[in-house]
Design an enzyme around this catalytic site. Structure first.
Site, short mmCIF file in Angstrom:
data_model
loop_
_atom_site.label_atom_id
_atom_site.label_comp_id
_atom_site.label_asym_id
_atom_site.label_seq_id
_atom_site.Cartn_x
_atom_site.Cartn_y
_atom_site.Cartn_z
N LYS A 1 42.37 41.78 30.11
CA LYS A 1 43.89 41.92 30.06
C LYS A 1 44.29 40.55 30.15
CE LYS A 1 45.72 42.48 34.27
NZ LYS A 1 46.21 43.25 35.75
N PHE B 1 53.20 50.91 31.13
CA PHE B 1 51.52 52.01 30.69
C PHE B 1 52.08 52.63 29.59
CE2 PHE B 1 48.66 50.44 33.54
CZ PHE B 1 49.21 50.03 34.00
N LEU B 2 53.22 52.12 28.08
CA LEU B 2 52.82 52.95 27.23
C LEU B 2 53.22 52.11 26.29
CD1 LEU B 2 56.43 55.68 27.66
CD2 LEU B 2 53.37 55.71 28.01
N CYS C 1 38.49 48.93 37.07
CA CYS C 1 39.33 49.52 38.21
C CYS C 1 39.04 50.92 37.11
CB CYS C 1 40.61 49.27 38.98
SG CYS C 1 40.25 48.63 39.86
N LYS D 1 28.60 32.03 48.10
CA LYS D 1 29.36 32.30 47.88
C LYS D 1 30.98 31.45 49.23
CE LYS D 1 31.72 36.16 45.86
NZ LYS D 1 31.92 37.64 45.75
N ASP E 1 31.13 37.37 53.73
CA ASP E 1 30.44 37.77 52.32
C ASP E 1 29.11 37.65 52.31
OD1 ASP E 1 31.74 38.68 49.74
OD2 ASP E 1 29.39 37.90 49.14
N GLU F 1 43.74 49.70 47.69
CA GLU F 1 44.91 48.82 47.39
C GLU F 1 45.17 49.70 46.40
OE1 GLU F 1 43.56 47.32 44.58
OE2 GLU F 1 42.05 48.30 44.64
N PHE F 2 46.30 48.82 45.50
CA PHE F 2 47.14 48.95 44.14
C PHE F 2 47.35 47.96 43.47
CE2 PHE F 2 48.59 52.70 47.24
CZ PHE F 2 48.13 53.51 46.36
N THR G 1 37.93 51.19 46.35
CA THR G 1 38.29 52.60 45.97
C THR G 1 36.78 53.61 46.19
OG1 THR G 1 39.88 51.62 44.62
CG2 THR G 1 38.65 54.04 43.89
#
Ligand code: UDX
Length: 440
Positions: A328, A257-258, A268, A35, A30, A159-160, A121
């Protein structure tokens, strides 16, 4: 294998620690020396379950090290992941300055074959640009004499990971996507992920980049779809929880996801949806569906505020207690948290805001000036004219609402995540308003 990860933010750190966990020797890089110092002391800048313990363990075992030097990382490892930030520009495009800088620095320091893997991403075709940047910046001795040229490959491996369960997601992926242009790059990436049991999708770099865009856009679409359904439910007297349940049993749809609410946030979805709209536009396609997804998401916050204004009547001088501000649960991340827009609006109308979050208070303070942060639920709700639930942390399930009722000035609850049990709260004498519950 010897692997380095450039960028020790959320994605980079989780990737580095988890790759050490599955047996590799990792260098995390980094450009922020502070950090790096903190990481060497075992202090991680984010709240993420399991991460700190694993980081300390592999650092001690010397399987994980930290540096500010891309040169050191490039020369000591064979595979280099790029996991630096790709923030949004004003027009929604992803700003790839950091990616270009890293690619250039890797190039000038190359001493043998390297596989450079994009993890951040990025818009489609970035892999090709990284390839070109590296080729143009190789040390002169490798550029001038063809025989002496150095071999390298570029790959995409999106990545997910979900914040709050990123370590678990890394170790148990639904799939691993590998975008490559050579057999050697494919073999290296397959070798890296060998210990993980997951289907591997191998494709070219552009398609791998597109898989990431399409996946995140589809998930955002699912959320906006159910939020739009919730709007109609409120108007026609239907209950979105039952509607989602009824839809979700259909295997083609699925229940995940509903969950209707105050909209998606985080680092993201908002950024990636913007970037994909912009990328599509520049390629000549007007992605009207995604524009609607974004509009619905903004509308959810506005309509929640309108509901509060409708039921509280005058906002000025009212005290509002807020449970949860992180975007979240299980994270301290405040990036694009819907709570920010909602709170700012209520403050602009003259409300006094008290708030509590189990993890995000420190990160929330600079984003939410003027908010009085409390130590627990009771001090937050006492003397309040209403309570807003904005993040569905598990610990809020255990709240004793009989006691809450005694300390609130007015017993009104606005549940932005349909988290509490409406019937139970109504039986206790609260006025309860959820999202799409069909009674406004
Ligand atoms: C997301 C993707 O899931 C992940 O694959 C990608 O790599 C990064 O972006 P993350 O941002 O950590 O991960 O959060 P996620 O759990 O997907 O939730 C995103 C947002 O959507 C949150 O604000 C959440 O509250 C909201 N959400 C999610 C809903 O409003 N309703 C739902 O049903 C699900």
């Amino acid at each position: 294998m010897n692997i380095s990860i450039v960028g020790s933010g959320y994605v980079g750190l989780v990737t580095g620690v988890c790759l050490a966990h599955i047996g590799h020797r990792i260098i995390c890089v980094d450009n922020d020396p502070e950090k790096i110092k903190r990481l060497k002391r075992g202090e991680i800048p984010i709240f993420e379950p399991e991460l700190e313990g694993l980081l300390k363990r592999y650092f001690k075992l010397k399987k994980l090290s930290f540096t500010v030097s891309i040169k050191e990382a490039t020369q000591k490892t064979d595979v280099i992941f790029i996991a630096v930030g790709t923030p949004s520009k004003k027009n929604g495009d992803a700003d790839l300055t950091f990616v270009e800088n890293v690619a250039r620095e890797i190039a000038v320091n190359m001493n043998s074959y390297k596989l450079v893997v994009e993890k951040s991403t990025v818009p489609t075709a970035t892999g090709m640009r990284v390839q070109r940047t590296i080729a143009l910046n190789l040390p002169k001795k490798f550029q001038s004499n063809k025989k002496k040229t150095i071999a390298f490959d570029v790959a995409s491996n999106p990545e997910f990971l979900r914040e709050g369960s990123a370590v678990h997601d890394f170790m148990n992926p639904d799939r691993i996507v590998i975008g490559v242009e050579s057999k050697k790059a494919e073999d290296l990436l397959r070798e890296i992920y060998k210990p993980l049991k997951a289907p591997i999708v191998v494709t070219n770099i552009n398609s791998a980049e597109m898989i990431k865009h399409a996946s995140n856009s589809f998930l955002a679409t699912k959320i906006s779809f159910i939020n739009a359904i919730a709007q109609v439910c409120d108007r026609v007297g239907a209950d979105v929880l039952k509607v989602a349940e009824g839809m979700g049993f259909d295997k083609r749809i699925g229940r995940n996801f509903l969950d209707a609410g105050i909209g998606y946030g985080g680092s993201c979805f908002p950024k990636d949806v913007d970037a994909f709209i912009s990328l599509s536009e520049r390629s000549g396609y007007d992605f009207a569906l995604l524009k609607a997804v974004r509009n619905i998401n903004e509308h959810q916050k506005r309509s929640f505020v309108r509901l509060i204004e409708d039921k509280l009547w005058i906002i000025k001088n009212k005290t509002i207690g807020i449970l949860g501000v992180a975007f979240k649960p299980n994270t301290d991340d405040m990036r694009n948290a819907p709570s920010i827009d909602i709170i700012q609006h209520l403050q602009s109308e003259g409300a006094t805001i008290k708030a509590y979050d189990p993890q995000a208070v420190e990160k929330a303070k600079p984003c939410l000036p003027g908010v009085q942060f409390c130590k627990d639920v009771f001090s937050t709700v006492s003397d309040c004219d209403c309570l807003l639930l904005l993040t569905q942390w598990d610990e809020f399930k255990k709240v004793d609402f009989k006691k809450v009722k005694q300390v609130m000035r007015q017993t009104i609850i606005f549940d932005g995540r349909n988290f509490f049990e409406k019937e139970k709260l109504e039986a206790l004498g609260f006025e309860y308003f959820g999202i799409g519950r069909g009674k406004l």
